[in-house]
Design a protein around this motif. Structure first.
Motif, PDB file in Angstrom:
ATOM      1  N   PRO A  17       0.800  -1.221   0.000  1.00  0.00           N
ATOM      2  CA  PRO A  17       0.000   0.000   0.000  1.00  0.00           C
ATOM      3  C   PRO A  17       0.833   1.272   0.000  1.00  0.00           C
ATOM      4  O   PRO A  17       0.485   2.253  -0.661  1.00  0.00           O
ATOM      5  CB  PRO A  17      -0.831  -0.135   1.280  1.00  0.00           C
ATOM      6  CG  PRO A  17      -0.942  -1.603   1.500  1.00  0.00           C
ATOM      7  CD  PRO A  17       0.363  -2.164   1.042  1.00  0.00           C
ATOM      8  N   ARG A  18       1.971   1.241   0.721  1.00  0.00           N
ATOM      9  CA  ARG A  18       2.783   2.446   0.798  1.00  0.00           C
ATOM     10  C   ARG A  18       3.416   2.808  -0.545  1.00  0.00           C
ATOM     11  O   ARG A  18       3.826   3.955  -0.758  1.00  0.00           O
ATOM     12  CB  ARG A  18       3.872   2.273   1.871  1.00  0.00           C
ATOM     13  CG  ARG A  18       4.568   3.560   2.255  1.00  0.00           C
ATOM     14  CD  ARG A  18       5.385   3.378   3.514  1.00  0.00           C
ATOM     15  NE  ARG A  18       4.540   3.198   4.673  1.00  0.00           N
ATOM     16  CZ  ARG A  18       3.998   4.201   5.366  1.00  0.00           C
ATOM     17  NH1 ARG A  18       4.207   5.448   4.995  1.00  0.00           N
ATOM     18  NH2 ARG A  18       3.262   3.966   6.417  1.00  0.00           N
ATOM     19  N   ASP A  19       3.492   1.875  -1.459  1.00  0.00           N
ATOM     20  CA  ASP A  19       4.045   2.135  -2.785  1.00  0.00           C
ATOM     21  C   ASP A  19       2.987   2.592  -3.789  1.00  0.00           C
ATOM     22  O   ASP A  19       3.305   2.814  -4.958  1.00  0.00           O
ATOM     23  CB  ASP A  19       4.705   0.864  -3.347  1.00  0.00           C
ATOM     24  CG  ASP A  19       5.895   0.414  -2.522  1.00  0.00           C
ATOM     25  OD1 ASP A  19       6.532   1.281  -1.897  1.00  0.00           O
ATOM     26  OD2 ASP A  19       6.170  -0.799  -2.508  1.00  0.00           O
ATOM     27  N   THR A  20       1.731   2.726  -3.360  1.00  0.00           N
ATOM     28  CA  THR A  20       0.646   2.947  -4.309  1.00  0.00           C
ATOM     29  C   THR A  20       0.809   4.242  -5.091  1.00  0.00           C
ATOM     30  O   THR A  20       0.623   4.263  -6.314  1.00  0.00           O
ATOM     31  CB  THR A  20      -0.714   2.951  -3.586  1.00  0.00           C
ATOM     32  OG1 THR A  20      -0.895   1.705  -2.915  1.00  0.00           O
ATOM     33  CG2 THR A  20      -1.845   3.144  -4.580  1.00  0.00           C
ATOM     34  N   LEU A  21       1.153   5.339  -4.440  1.00  0.00           N
ATOM     35  CA  LEU A  21       1.301   6.606  -5.148  1.00  0.00           C
ATOM     36  C   LEU A  21       2.377   6.505  -6.219  1.00  0.00           C
ATOM     37  O   LEU A  21       2.168   6.938  -7.369  1.00  0.00           O
ATOM     38  CB  LEU A  21       1.625   7.731  -4.175  1.00  0.00           C
ATOM     39  CG  LEU A  21       1.896   9.103  -4.804  1.00  0.00           C
ATOM     40  CD1 LEU A  21       0.679   9.583  -5.593  1.00  0.00           C
ATOM     41  CD2 LEU A  21       2.282  10.121  -3.726  1.00  0.00           C
ATOM     42  N   ALA A  22       3.535   5.930  -5.873  1.00  0.00           N
ATOM     43  CA  ALA A  22       4.611   5.784  -6.859  1.00  0.00           C
ATOM     44  C   ALA A  22       4.167   4.906  -8.022  1.00  0.00           C
ATOM     45  O   ALA A  22       4.472   5.183  -9.189  1.00  0.00           O
ATOM     46  CB  ALA A  22       5.847   5.196  -6.186  1.00  0.00           C
ATOM     47  N   LYS A  23       3.420   3.841  -7.698  1.00  0.00           N
ATOM     48  CA  LYS A  23       2.953   2.942  -8.765  1.00  0.00           C
ATOM     49  C   LYS A  23       1.983   3.657  -9.689  1.00  0.00           C
ATOM     50  O   LYS A  23       2.057   3.525 -10.922  1.00  0.00           O
ATOM     51  CB  LYS A  23       2.274   1.720  -8.150  1.00  0.00           C
ATOM     52  CG  LYS A  23       1.856   0.663  -9.180  1.00  0.00           C
ATOM     53  CD  LYS A  23       0.860  -0.327  -8.614  1.00  0.00           C
ATOM     54  CE  LYS A  23      -0.490   0.338  -8.435  1.00  0.00           C
ATOM     55  NZ  LYS A  23      -1.531  -0.605  -7.967  1.00  0.00           N
ATOM     56  N   LEU A  24       1.057   4.441  -9.119  1.00  0.00           N
ATOM     57  CA  LEU A  24       0.094   5.155  -9.949  1.00  0.00           C
ATOM     58  C   LEU A  24       0.791   6.146 -10.870  1.00  0.00           C
ATOM     59  O   LEU A  24       0.422   6.278 -12.049  1.00  0.00           O
ATOM     60  CB  LEU A  24      -0.928   5.885  -9.070  1.00  0.00           C
ATOM     61  CG  LEU A  24      -2.246   5.145  -8.782  1.00  0.00           C
ATOM     62  CD1 LEU A  24      -1.994   3.789  -8.152  1.00  0.00           C
ATOM     63  CD2 LEU A  24      -3.158   5.996  -7.901  1.00  0.00           C
ATOM     64  N   ARG A  25       1.776   6.842 -10.356  1.00  0.00           N
ATOM     65  CA  ARG A  25       2.489   7.810 -11.190  1.00  0.00           C
ATOM     66  C   ARG A  25       3.341   7.118 -12.249  1.00  0.00           C
ATOM     67  O   ARG A  25       3.534   7.643 -13.345  1.00  0.00           O
ATOM     68  CB  ARG A  25       3.349   8.715 -10.303  1.00  0.00           C
ATOM     69  CG  ARG A  25       2.503   9.760  -9.564  1.00  0.00           C
ATOM     70  CD  ARG A  25       3.307  10.602  -8.625  1.00  0.00           C
ATOM     71  NE  ARG A  25       2.534  11.764  -8.167  1.00  0.00           N
ATOM     72  CZ  ARG A  25       2.807  12.472  -7.080  1.00  0.00           C
ATOM     73  NH1 ARG A  25       3.846  12.130  -6.313  1.00  0.00           N
ATOM     74  NH2 ARG A  25       2.059  13.504  -6.742  1.00  0.00           N
ATOM     75  N   ARG A  26       3.813   5.924 -11.941  1.00  0.00           N
ATOM     76  CA  ARG A  26       4.613   5.179 -12.916  1.00  0.00           C
ATOM     77  C   ARG A  26       3.745   4.588 -14.015  1.00  0.00           C
ATOM     78  O   ARG A  26       4.061   4.673 -15.197  1.00  0.00           O
ATOM     79  CB  ARG A  26       5.397   4.078 -12.206  1.00  0.00           C
ATOM     80  CG  ARG A  26       6.321   3.291 -13.127  1.00  0.00           C
ATOM     81  CD  ARG A  26       7.185   2.323 -12.352  1.00  0.00           C
ATOM     82  NE  ARG A  26       6.401   1.277 -11.700  1.00  0.00           N
ATOM     83  CZ  ARG A  26       6.155   1.207 -10.407  1.00  0.00           C
ATOM     84  NH1 ARG A  26       6.606   2.143  -9.584  1.00  0.00           N
ATOM     85  NH2 ARG A  26       5.440   0.211  -9.898  1.00  0.00           N
ATOM     86  N   THR A  27       2.620   3.999 -13.630  1.00  0.00           N
ATOM     87  CA  THR A  27       1.742   3.355 -14.609  1.00  0.00           C
ATOM     88  C   THR A  27       0.770   4.338 -15.251  1.00  0.00           C
ATOM     89  O   THR A  27       0.186   4.040 -16.294  1.00  0.00           O
ATOM     90  CB  THR A  27       0.924   2.230 -13.956  1.00  0.00           C
ATOM     91  OG1 THR A  27       0.085   2.783 -12.932  1.00  0.00           O
ATOM     92  CG2 THR A  27       1.857   1.182 -13.338  1.00  0.00           C
ATOM     93  N   ARG A  28       0.556   5.504 -14.570  1.00  0.00           N
ATOM     94  CA  ARG A  28      -0.334   6.556 -15.046  1.00  0.00           C
ATOM     95  C   ARG A  28      -1.788   6.101 -15.123  1.00  0.00           C
ATOM     96  O   ARG A  28      -2.571   6.610 -15.911  1.00  0.00           O
ATOM     97  CB  ARG A  28       0.145   7.095 -16.405  1.00  0.00           C
ATOM     98  CG  ARG A  28       1.518   7.768 -16.319  1.00  0.00           C
ATOM     99  CD  ARG A  28       2.087   8.090 -17.687  1.00  0.00           C
ATOM    100  NE  ARG A  28       1.268   9.049 -18.443  1.00  0.00           N
ATOM    101  CZ  ARG A  28       1.269  10.363 -18.254  1.00  0.00           C
ATOM    102  NH1 ARG A  28       2.055  10.883 -17.309  1.00  0.00           N
ATOM    103  NH2 ARG A  28       0.525  11.162 -18.991  1.00  0.00           N
ATOM    104  N   VAL A  29      -2.137   5.122 -14.284  1.00  0.00           N
ATOM    105  CA  VAL A  29      -3.513   4.643 -14.233  1.00  0.00           C
ATOM    106  C   VAL A  29      -3.899   4.336 -12.797  1.00  0.00           C
ATOM    107  O   VAL A  29      -3.082   3.834 -12.021  1.00  0.00           O
ATOM    108  CB  VAL A  29      -3.718   3.395 -15.130  1.00  0.00           C
ATOM    109  CG1 VAL A  29      -2.830   2.246 -14.682  1.00  0.00           C
ATOM    110  CG2 VAL A  29      -5.181   2.952 -15.128  1.00  0.00           C
ATOM    111  N   ALA A  30      -5.134   4.676 -12.420  1.00  0.00           N
ATOM    112  CA  ALA A  30      -5.655   4.367 -11.090  1.00  0.00           C
ATOM    113  C   ALA A  30      -6.937   3.547 -11.243  1.00  0.00           C
ATOM    114  O   ALA A  30      -7.737   3.781 -12.153  1.00  0.00           O
ATOM    115  CB  ALA A  30      -5.956   5.653 -10.315  1.00  0.00           C
ATOM    116  N   ARG A  31      -7.118   2.604 -10.345  1.00  0.00           N
ATOM    117  CA  ARG A  31      -8.301   1.734 -10.376  1.00  0.00           C
ATOM    118  C   ARG A  31      -9.331   2.264  -9.385  1.00  0.00           C
ATOM    119  O   ARG A  31      -9.059   2.339  -8.187  1.00  0.00           O
ATOM    120  CB  ARG A  31      -7.903   0.301 -10.031  1.00  0.00           C
ATOM    121  CG  ARG A  31      -6.889  -0.303 -11.012  1.00  0.00           C
ATOM    122  CD  ARG A  31      -6.158  -1.483 -10.411  1.00  0.00           C
ATOM    123  NE  ARG A  31      -5.411  -1.062  -9.230  1.00  0.00           N
ATOM    124  CZ  ARG A  31      -4.920  -1.906  -8.316  1.00  0.00           C
ATOM    125  NH1 ARG A  31      -5.124  -3.212  -8.445  1.00  0.00           N
ATOM    126  NH2 ARG A  31      -4.241  -1.445  -7.283  1.00  0.00           N
TER     127      ARG A  31
END
Length: 275
Positions: A17-31
């Motif tokens: 969960p703590r990586d979620t912001l970085a993942k969203l910015r990397r993938t450029r998609v949010a669910r």
């Protein structure tokens, strides 16, 4: 995003969960998890995710550098579990802030504040006005959305559990009242106005709005986006971006376009969960 993506399946990329912001910015998609309830979050006739909450989330996320959304439509009772399991990043369903939910998820600042209303058969033959009136009339059956806050409000007013009938879809509520399977259904005043207008125009009446009482305290419903409690960076980034859009009037314009009246729009000072 088309309805072809409305699977509710986990995203193939796993992260904490703590990586979620970085993942969203990397993938450029949010669910975004939604429950198919108008006008909060649903899929339109063209298969596109729409509604007040997804549109707000889309604007806020774009400002954060996340321009795409992936919709996940599910029963209301599954929304929080979808975020906690990592299958969704944000609940964008107009979820009410309650003490029980605050124990499980983190809420952003509220987007709306809404009273309740009932939808009843034409002419309101049972003269229903609020939850207390339903409780006082033996045999009266109330329809609610499964997992929604209306069950808590009705129970607090003394409506017996066996007379509170849960439904998984909001459109089922109007059908049930018309068929006589229930005597009324309860939702926020906005939801009742829109649902009756779109699914049963002229067939049902709407009571004046009212504020439910729980443990002697009025409960004006505050609704907001919900996040995994282990993703504070995402919540903080979302809150900061949302504050700028609220100040610019963007969020209020979106809400008004979906039928929210001025007094139903939160002003940004109301907190999310209160410790």
């Amino acid at each position: 995003m088309s309805a072809a993506l409305l699977t509710g399946c986990p995203h193939p990329e796993k992260s904490t969960p703590r990586d979620t912001l970085a993942k969203l910015r990397r993938t450029r998609v949010a669910r975004l998890a939604v429950a198919g309830e108008e006008p909060f979050g649903f899929v339109d006739a063209g298969g596109e995710l729409t509604g007040a909450m997804p549109q707000i989330a889309r604007e806020v996320l774009a400002a954060m550098g996340v321009p795409r959304i992936e919709p996940l439509v599910m029963d209301f009772t599954s929304l929080i579990d979808a975020v906690l399991s990592g299958n969704a990043d944000i609940v964008a369903a107009g979820m009410s802030i309650t003490t029980a939910r605050c124990a499980r998820v983190a809420f952003a600042r509220p987007d709306f504040r809404l009273p309740q209303a009932l939808a009843v058969r034409g002419g309101n033959p049972l003269h229903l006005a609020d939850y207390a009136g339903i409780a006082a009339r033996p045999g009266t059956r109330l329809g609610v959305l499964a997992g929604a806050v209306e069950t808590e409000y009705a129970t607090a007013a003394g409506v017996p559990e066996e007379r509170i009938i849960p439904f998984t879809g909001s459109d089922q509520l109007t059908t049930a009242v018309i068929a006589g399977d229930i005597d009324a259904f309860a939702l926020t005043s906005l939801s009742v106005r829109r649902l009756v207008a779109t699914t049963a125009p002229g067939a049902l009446d709407i009571t004046p709005s009212f504020t439910p009482i729980v443990d002697g305290t009025p409960r004006l419903e505050l609704g907001a986006m919900a996040f995994h409690p282990g993703a504070p960076d995402l919540l903080d980034a979302y809150t900061a971006a949302a504050a700028k859009l609220r100040s610019s009037g963007t969020i209020a314009r979106i809400l008004r376009a979906w039928g929210f009246e001025n007094q139903e729009i939160a002003d940004g000072t109301e907190p999310g969960c209160v410790s």
